[in-house]
Design an enzyme around this catalytic site. Sequence first.
Site, PDB file in Angstrom:
ATOM      1  N   ASP A   1       0.902  -1.154   0.000  1.00 42.69           N
ATOM      2  CA  ASP A   1       0.000   0.000   0.000  1.00 42.69           C
ATOM      3  C   ASP A   1       0.938   1.201   0.000  1.00 42.69           C
ATOM      4  O   ASP A   1       1.547   1.511   1.026  1.00 42.69           O
ATOM      5  CB  ASP A   1      -0.897  -0.001   1.234  1.00 42.69           C
ATOM      6  N   HIS A   2       1.087   1.854  -1.158  1.00 44.72           N
ATOM      7  CA  HIS A   2       2.150   2.864  -1.264  1.00 44.72           C
ATOM      8  C   HIS A   2       1.954   4.036  -0.305  1.00 44.72           C
ATOM      9  O   HIS A   2       2.912   4.753   0.001  1.00 44.72           O
ATOM     10  CB  HIS A   2       2.311   3.354  -2.713  1.00 44.72           C
TER      11      HIS A   2
ATOM     12  N   HIS B   1      -6.035   2.525   1.333  1.00 47.33           N
ATOM     13  CA  HIS B   1      -5.346   3.726   1.813  1.00 47.33           C
ATOM     14  C   HIS B   1      -6.054   4.396   2.991  1.00 47.33           C
ATOM     15  O   HIS B   1      -5.428   4.713   4.010  1.00 47.33           O
ATOM     16  CB  HIS B   1      -5.209   4.761   0.696  1.00 47.33           C
TER      17      HIS B   1
END
Length: 493
Positions: A179-180, A242
């Site tokens: 999950d950047h 996110h």
Amino acid sequence: MTVNNPKAVMVIFGATGDLANRKLFPSIYRLYRNKKISDNFAVIGVARRPLTNEDFRNNVKKSIEDFDDPHIDKDEFASHFHYNPFDIQDLTHYQGLEKRITELDEKHQTDGNRLFYFSMAPNFFGTLADNLKSQGLTQTEGWTRLVIEKPFGHDYESAKKLNDQIRSAFTEDQIYRIDHYLGKEMVQNIEVMRFANALFEPLWNNKYISNIQITSSEVLGVEERGRYYDGAGALKDMVQNHMLQMLALIAMEPPIKLTPEEIRSEKVKVLRALRVFEENEVDEYVVRGQYDKGIIDGEEVNSYREGTGVDEDSNTETYVAAKLMIDNFRWSGVPFYIRTGKRMKQKSTEIVVEFKDLPINLYYGNEEDKKPNLLVIHIQPYEGITLHMNAKKGDANATSTPVALTYDNSTDKMNTPEAYETLIYDCMRGDSTNFTHWNEVALSWKFVDVIANVWNNKKAEFPNYESGSNGPKAADELLLNDGYSWWDVSPKE
């Protein structure tokens, strides 16, 4: 045990794609330039396209052309990259890949360490993982790790099926689900700010906090992602991963130790305490929207339904706002408001913590002058922390004036690692702190599935907000019903 100067053969599946060229190659370059990784590394790019090594290395050099470092020979850097045309269904190709990995392992002395990166359509993940194991590519004297991009499934059942497939080939501690957002500098600062400052943690509860707002807004529309996005929408594209990850970090209890296992355990407790809606409550607590035409930067832009690959009568949401409740001792009664959307007024990701007012405040001129204390964590594009407080500013009046105390991290962006740079480095070091565990993925999908099922069976009145606006009016009413409003606290240029 983590290693600070790791070495490995990295195998990137989908190496001709946009993510590899835009994010992965530049991130590996920055790690190389900053001497975060050993010179003993190799990258094998895998894709269907019939490229030569020279073609592939030219792509790599093009991806880093904006970097101007006279101390780095870009040809030398690119020489670590090798291309391998590949058909996922053809088992003989796995045998050829195994031979190439072994050769590069010996050449670069990477001790048998292998990092497989799946940067491709998720419908191939299960087959690819099975074949890597059956053909012996996961068996090595060093470590083996797998990095997976989102989306991880499209609901809980599909995610569980995918997880079962991958877990048949890799153990949970070998799997790194990206999950950047968790690689962003200011998201990682949430834990430090909370647990390294006596100023905040004693106040971090329902006695002193009235509400918390998490916003992630974009000016861009779906652009060329219309076909993918129309099957996902903002709920699955942003909220399931996110937004809920940021919520878990802001709401978690202090971990016993700063280990991946202990931090993950506290995040899971938050997601377990997150109140799951009944189907008849969804309309009361969740707002969906879809952007219409509008004006952005002086130019008229199309509606979502006019986008490439989008159904002309699409029921897909490009905006979600919700009131979430965490039913535990610390947060009982405190609403967490989240919102995310495309074609919004401004690009901004931030978390606003609004503190309760004093029982009696002698320095308000009248009720309308009330300015609550706010703690704002700016994640992107501006990076920093702002504490809004009240003070006297040199006039004869006895009333208070809002002032802002600011820590600005944006001025040091040149030395701030990019999210993918941080996450690739963490994976190579064996630090899974900033990756999502299956338990987190499962709980997030179970929460989101209830909302998605209601929306799938009910046609929305779309479009319902103009491009360049702050979203649907119903999202404002969601907070007004509780006596609050969305805070616009992004730094103005």
